[in-house]
Scaffold this motif. Structure first.
Motif, PDB file in Angstrom:
ATOM      1  N   LEU A 218       0.830  -1.208   0.000  1.00  0.00           N
ATOM      2  CA  LEU A 218       0.000   0.000   0.000  1.00  0.00           C
ATOM      3  C   LEU A 218       0.863   1.256   0.000  1.00  0.00           C
ATOM      4  O   LEU A 218       0.560   2.238  -0.680  1.00  0.00           O
ATOM      5  CB  LEU A 218      -0.930  -0.001   1.215  1.00  0.00           C
ATOM      6  CG  LEU A 218      -2.059  -1.033   1.217  1.00  0.00           C
ATOM      7  CD1 LEU A 218      -2.803  -1.007   2.548  1.00  0.00           C
ATOM      8  CD2 LEU A 218      -3.044  -0.766   0.071  1.00  0.00           C
ATOM      9  N   PHE A 219       1.936   1.223   0.765  1.00  0.00           N
ATOM     10  CA  PHE A 219       2.818   2.385   0.862  1.00  0.00           C
ATOM     11  C   PHE A 219       3.578   2.635  -0.446  1.00  0.00           C
ATOM     12  O   PHE A 219       3.614   3.755  -0.963  1.00  0.00           O
ATOM     13  CB  PHE A 219       3.807   2.183   2.015  1.00  0.00           C
ATOM     14  CG  PHE A 219       4.842   3.255   2.137  1.00  0.00           C
ATOM     15  CD1 PHE A 219       4.552   4.460   2.757  1.00  0.00           C
ATOM     16  CD2 PHE A 219       6.116   3.069   1.622  1.00  0.00           C
ATOM     17  CE1 PHE A 219       5.519   5.459   2.866  1.00  0.00           C
ATOM     18  CE2 PHE A 219       7.089   4.051   1.716  1.00  0.00           C
ATOM     19  CZ  PHE A 219       6.783   5.251   2.342  1.00  0.00           C
ATOM     20  N   VAL A 220       4.184   1.586  -1.001  1.00  0.00           N
ATOM     21  CA  VAL A 220       5.056   1.753  -2.163  1.00  0.00           C
ATOM     22  C   VAL A 220       4.259   1.890  -3.460  1.00  0.00           C
ATOM     23  O   VAL A 220       4.525   2.788  -4.268  1.00  0.00           O
ATOM     24  CB  VAL A 220       6.041   0.568  -2.263  1.00  0.00           C
ATOM     25  CG1 VAL A 220       6.854   0.638  -3.561  1.00  0.00           C
ATOM     26  CG2 VAL A 220       6.974   0.559  -1.054  1.00  0.00           C
ATOM     27  N   PHE A 221       3.289   1.014  -3.661  1.00  0.00           N
ATOM     28  CA  PHE A 221       2.630   0.946  -4.961  1.00  0.00           C
ATOM     29  C   PHE A 221       1.361   1.792  -5.064  1.00  0.00           C
ATOM     30  O   PHE A 221       0.937   2.123  -6.165  1.00  0.00           O
ATOM     31  CB  PHE A 221       2.294  -0.503  -5.307  1.00  0.00           C
ATOM     32  CG  PHE A 221       3.502  -1.380  -5.417  1.00  0.00           C
ATOM     33  CD1 PHE A 221       4.397  -1.229  -6.463  1.00  0.00           C
ATOM     34  CD2 PHE A 221       3.773  -2.345  -4.454  1.00  0.00           C
ATOM     35  CE1 PHE A 221       5.525  -2.028  -6.567  1.00  0.00           C
ATOM     36  CE2 PHE A 221       4.894  -3.151  -4.541  1.00  0.00           C
ATOM     37  CZ  PHE A 221       5.774  -2.990  -5.600  1.00  0.00           C
ATOM     38  N   HIS A 222       0.749   2.123  -3.922  1.00  0.00           N
ATOM     39  CA  HIS A 222      -0.473   2.924  -3.960  1.00  0.00           C
ATOM     40  C   HIS A 222      -0.328   4.265  -3.257  1.00  0.00           C
ATOM     41  O   HIS A 222      -1.296   4.998  -3.147  1.00  0.00           O
ATOM     42  CB  HIS A 222      -1.639   2.133  -3.363  1.00  0.00           C
ATOM     43  CG  HIS A 222      -2.116   1.015  -4.241  1.00  0.00           C
ATOM     44  ND1 HIS A 222      -2.973   1.204  -5.290  1.00  0.00           N
ATOM     45  CD2 HIS A 222      -1.810  -0.305  -4.237  1.00  0.00           C
ATOM     46  CE1 HIS A 222      -3.203   0.051  -5.890  1.00  0.00           C
ATOM     47  NE2 HIS A 222      -2.509  -0.875  -5.272  1.00  0.00           N
ATOM     48  N   GLY A 223       0.854   4.567  -2.761  1.00  0.00           N
ATOM     49  CA  GLY A 223       1.097   5.880  -2.190  1.00  0.00           C
ATOM     50  C   GLY A 223       0.331   6.184  -0.931  1.00  0.00           C
ATOM     51  O   GLY A 223       0.082   7.359  -0.618  1.00  0.00           O
ATOM     52  N   VAL A 224      -0.075   5.161  -0.175  1.00  0.00           N
ATOM     53  CA  VAL A 224      -0.788   5.386   1.083  1.00  0.00           C
ATOM     54  C   VAL A 224       0.214   5.831   2.136  1.00  0.00           C
ATOM     55  O   VAL A 224       1.186   5.128   2.423  1.00  0.00           O
ATOM     56  CB  VAL A 224      -1.517   4.105   1.538  1.00  0.00           C
ATOM     57  CG1 VAL A 224      -2.179   4.337   2.895  1.00  0.00           C
ATOM     58  CG2 VAL A 224      -2.536   3.677   0.512  1.00  0.00           C
ATOM     59  N   ARG A 225      -0.012   6.987   2.733  1.00  0.00           N
ATOM     60  CA  ARG A 225       0.940   7.554   3.685  1.00  0.00           C
ATOM     61  C   ARG A 225       0.335   7.748   5.074  1.00  0.00           C
ATOM     62  O   ARG A 225       0.846   8.528   5.873  1.00  0.00           O
ATOM     63  CB  ARG A 225       1.440   8.913   3.180  1.00  0.00           C
ATOM     64  CG  ARG A 225       2.181   8.850   1.852  1.00  0.00           C
ATOM     65  CD  ARG A 225       3.496   8.089   1.996  1.00  0.00           C
ATOM     66  NE  ARG A 225       4.314   8.171   0.791  1.00  0.00           N
ATOM     67  CZ  ARG A 225       4.323   7.262  -0.159  1.00  0.00           C
ATOM     68  NH1 ARG A 225       3.522   6.188  -0.047  1.00  0.00           N
ATOM     69  NH2 ARG A 225       5.092   7.376  -1.222  1.00  0.00           N
ATOM     70  N   SER A 226      -0.747   7.056   5.392  1.00  0.00           N
ATOM     71  CA  SER A 226      -1.363   7.200   6.704  1.00  0.00           C
ATOM     72  C   SER A 226      -0.457   6.596   7.776  1.00  0.00           C
ATOM     73  O   SER A 226       0.296   5.642   7.518  1.00  0.00           O
ATOM     74  CB  SER A 226      -2.724   6.507   6.731  1.00  0.00           C
ATOM     75  OG  SER A 226      -2.591   5.120   6.529  1.00  0.00           O
ATOM     76  N   TRP A 227      -0.528   7.139   8.996  1.00  0.00           N
ATOM     77  CA  TRP A 227       0.386   6.683  10.047  1.00  0.00           C
ATOM     78  C   TRP A 227       0.168   5.219  10.429  1.00  0.00           C
ATOM     79  O   TRP A 227       1.150   4.518  10.718  1.00  0.00           O
ATOM     80  CB  TRP A 227       0.276   7.585  11.285  1.00  0.00           C
ATOM     81  CG  TRP A 227      -0.974   7.415  12.093  1.00  0.00           C
ATOM     82  CD1 TRP A 227      -2.099   8.162  12.035  1.00  0.00           C
ATOM     83  CD2 TRP A 227      -1.202   6.414  13.106  1.00  0.00           C
ATOM     84  NE1 TRP A 227      -3.034   7.696  12.924  1.00  0.00           N
ATOM     85  CE2 TRP A 227      -2.507   6.627  13.601  1.00  0.00           C
ATOM     86  CE3 TRP A 227      -0.451   5.367  13.626  1.00  0.00           C
ATOM     87  CZ2 TRP A 227      -3.079   5.833  14.586  1.00  0.00           C
ATOM     88  CZ3 TRP A 227      -1.019   4.563  14.614  1.00  0.00           C
ATOM     89  CH2 TRP A 227      -2.308   4.816  15.081  1.00  0.00           C
ATOM     90  N   PRO A 228      -1.071   4.683  10.424  1.00  0.00           N
ATOM     91  CA  PRO A 228      -1.189   3.253  10.752  1.00  0.00           C
ATOM     92  C   PRO A 228      -0.473   2.358   9.740  1.00  0.00           C
ATOM     93  O   PRO A 228       0.129   1.355  10.119  1.00  0.00           O
ATOM     94  CB  PRO A 228      -2.702   3.012  10.742  1.00  0.00           C
ATOM     95  CG  PRO A 228      -3.323   4.348  10.975  1.00  0.00           C
ATOM     96  CD  PRO A 228      -2.416   5.308  10.278  1.00  0.00           C
ATOM     97  N   VAL A 229      -0.549   2.735   8.455  1.00  0.00           N
ATOM     98  CA  VAL A 229       0.112   1.926   7.434  1.00  0.00           C
ATOM     99  C   VAL A 229       1.631   2.012   7.573  1.00  0.00           C
ATOM    100  O   VAL A 229       2.333   1.000   7.514  1.00  0.00           O
ATOM    101  CB  VAL A 229      -0.342   2.369   6.026  1.00  0.00           C
ATOM    102  CG1 VAL A 229       0.525   1.732   4.941  1.00  0.00           C
ATOM    103  CG2 VAL A 229      -1.810   2.010   5.806  1.00  0.00           C
ATOM    104  N   LEU A 230       2.148   3.227   7.761  1.00  0.00           N
ATOM    105  CA  LEU A 230       3.597   3.401   7.905  1.00  0.00           C
ATOM    106  C   LEU A 230       4.126   2.702   9.156  1.00  0.00           C
ATOM    107  O   LEU A 230       5.117   1.964   9.105  1.00  0.00           O
ATOM    108  CB  LEU A 230       3.938   4.893   7.957  1.00  0.00           C
ATOM    109  CG  LEU A 230       3.684   5.696   6.673  1.00  0.00           C
ATOM    110  CD1 LEU A 230       3.950   7.169   6.916  1.00  0.00           C
ATOM    111  CD2 LEU A 230       4.564   5.183   5.553  1.00  0.00           C
ATOM    112  N   LEU A 231       3.468   2.929  10.292  1.00  0.00           N
ATOM    113  CA  LEU A 231       3.910   2.316  11.540  1.00  0.00           C
ATOM    114  C   LEU A 231       3.774   0.798  11.478  1.00  0.00           C
ATOM    115  O   LEU A 231       4.684   0.067  11.888  1.00  0.00           O
ATOM    116  CB  LEU A 231       3.094   2.874  12.705  1.00  0.00           C
ATOM    117  CG  LEU A 231       3.426   2.322  14.096  1.00  0.00           C
ATOM    118  CD1 LEU A 231       4.875   2.610  14.459  1.00  0.00           C
ATOM    119  CD2 LEU A 231       2.478   2.900  15.145  1.00  0.00           C
ATOM    120  N   GLY A 232       2.646   0.328  10.955  1.00  0.00           N
ATOM    121  CA  GLY A 232       2.433  -1.113  10.859  1.00  0.00           C
ATOM    122  C   GLY A 232       3.454  -1.786   9.963  1.00  0.00           C
ATOM    123  O   GLY A 232       3.933  -2.891  10.259  1.00  0.00           O
TER     124      GLY A 232
END
Length: 496
Positions: A218-232
């Protein structure tokens, strides 16, 4: 008579746009179960009794109950040898009831599961060295895997809810385990590998690896930058590494490699996404920092990597590989050549002398665990060429919708689950890790399959209506409260 009616997927933001949602009530529920299992060990049986009753309510409740059951088993809850089967068969009973009495639909992937089980049962009485154990293993596999895929299929209109549900579960495990990094509790099982709140480091690694794949995707390919995604994402990779479970890290990395290879052949869909992700300044910056760090700390990284791969002192990589994988594979293949067509029996161990089954009421086995670390050789050993061919069909049907209609993070997550199975073979064991991985694989399959367009348009999802008005001859059934024949808002509100 009640009937099932098709409904479109629940409208809402796709998980790829803003990231999966967190479900606060589910976080509280998981915390309560964790506290109960830790401080009141006997509470597990009581919770299972409640889950068994709850699972009968519908397919949504069945998946929720099975997820919470898997969570308790992963925690190492005591006294659930028999109680877990009560929950599983309660959920299965509801699925069978809906199929027979309501004409509820079943997914295509159910057919190879049932066909494989039928062949296993036939071979159990004719070829198995432990017929009763083979029958037990075959039936529990069909009941567990079949119930999961059927219930998720019938709640496909809730696919975004299921994304939030499993995301909340994974994030809770990671966050609740984080404070234990600095204490002995996090390493209490063997003093070396990190186990977090779960029962074993070899459980923690494979559990968090699929979430590392999903969240990083989600972070790399879809650009999701929410803190739960980054921290998780950070906690998942750290947990997979510190657990010492080599299979977990390798499964996620091999899953990524397979995803990139498959993406190369999906030029109109995945390939532009991959190219765009690699061209982002943030991604390039992370790659540059990682490469720079690796260059500066290359000697240290080499030592750490070797220690991680070897685990034991005084052996080479080859010796470690032979000890952990090659010898069991050789035993499995030797048994396979004795019965190449049918195998020695489903669930039968390679070393018959070391086998012990846990017996429950009426002398029936309730658990018969076997240690086989490589799925391909184990399948050939236990079910022969016939069973291995059916498993290949099952895997094809399971993966195909995710390749055609799924997203890169979902496919990476599914491949990580399968690669974990290749190394640890939880695929047929519907216990703690096996049930958990089947829930994740079933979610990936259904989340992608619901978007598959049929010949006439978009694929429908299915949900049982809350009530159906009496049907007059020659007229279609009308759902109460919707004003529309056979469809309506009840399917969007209901979770069953």
């Amino acid at each position: 008579m009640h009937t099932y009616a098709p409904f479109p997927p629940v409208p809402g933001a796709d998980a790829a746009e803003g990231g999966p949602r967190l479900l606060p009530r589910v976080l509280v529920l998981l915390a309560v179960i964790l506290g109960a299992v830790w401080f009141v060990p006997s509470s597990g049986v009581v919770i299972c009794a409640g889950l068994a009753v709850y699972a009968v309510r519908g397919p949504k409740q069945a998946i929720q109950a099975l997820t919470l059951l898997a969570f308790m088993l992963l925690l190492g809850a005591k006294g659930l040898s028999l109680a877990r089967w009560v929950v599983l068969f309660s959920a299965c009973g509801r699925m069978v009831w809906d199929s027979v009495m309501l004409g509820a639909p079943t997914p295509r992937v159910l057919k190879p599961i049932l066909l494989f089980t039928l062949i296993v049962l036939v071979f159990s009485f004719s070829e198995s060295r432990f017929p009763l154990v083979s029958v037990l293993k075959g039936v529990t596999f069909a009941v567990g895997a079949g119930t999961v895929v059927v219930a998720l299929h019938r709640t496909a209109h809730l696919r975004e809810y299921w994304m939030a549900w499993f995301f909340t579960l994974g994030l809770f495990i990671l966050l609740a385990s984080f404070p234990l990094y600095g204490t002995q509790l996090g390493y209490s099982r063997n003093g070396v590998g990190f186990q977090g709140i779960l029962s074993h480091p070899q459980t923690y690694g494979p559990v968090v690896a699929p979430f590392a794949a999903l969240l990083t995707g989600l972070f790399v390919f879809h650009g999701v930058r929410s803190w739960p995604v980054l921290l998780g994402s950070v906690l998942a990779w750290a947990g997979a590494y510190t657990s010492g479970a080599r299979t977990a890290i390798l499964a996620a990395l091999v899953g990524l490699g397979i995803t990139l290879v498959v993406g190369r052949f999906k030029g109109r869909t995945w390939q532009p996404v991959i190219a765009h992700a690699l061209s982002r300044s943030g991604t390039l910056a992370l790659l540059f920092i990682a490469c720079l760090f690796a260059a500066v700390q290359w000697s240290t990284l080499q030592e750490k990597a070797m220690a991680f791969l070897l685990k034991d002192d005084g052996v080479t990589v080859t010796e470690s590989l032979v000890e952990s994988r090659s010898e069991p594979i050789e035993r499995s293949m030797a048994n396979f050549w004795e019965s190449p067509l049918t195998g020695i029996g489903f669930g039968v161990p390679s070393d018959l002398g070391a086998f012990r089954a846990e017996v429950g009421a009426f002398g029936l086995p309730v658990s018969a665990s076997t240690e086989k670390g490589f799925m391909p050789s184990a399948v050939l050993e236990e079910t022969g060429i016939v069973g291995a061919g059916l498993i290949l069909v099952l895997l094809f049907v399971l993966i195909q919708p995710v390749v055609r209609y799924g997203s890169i993070p979902l496919f990476w997550m599914l491949m990580t689950c399968l690669m974990v199975n290749v190394g640890e073979m939880f695929f047929f064991a519907l216990g703690a890790s096996g049930l958990y991985l089947w829930l994740i694989m079933g979610f990936c399959h259904v989340h992608a399959a619901v978007g598959a367009p049929p010949a006439g348009g978009r694929a429908p999802a299915f949900s049982p209506p809350r009530a159906v008005m009496p049907v007059r001859p020659g007229r279609r059934p009308r759902i109460a409260g919707t004003g529309a024949p056979g469809t309506g808002a009840a399917g969007l509100r209901g979770g069953r």
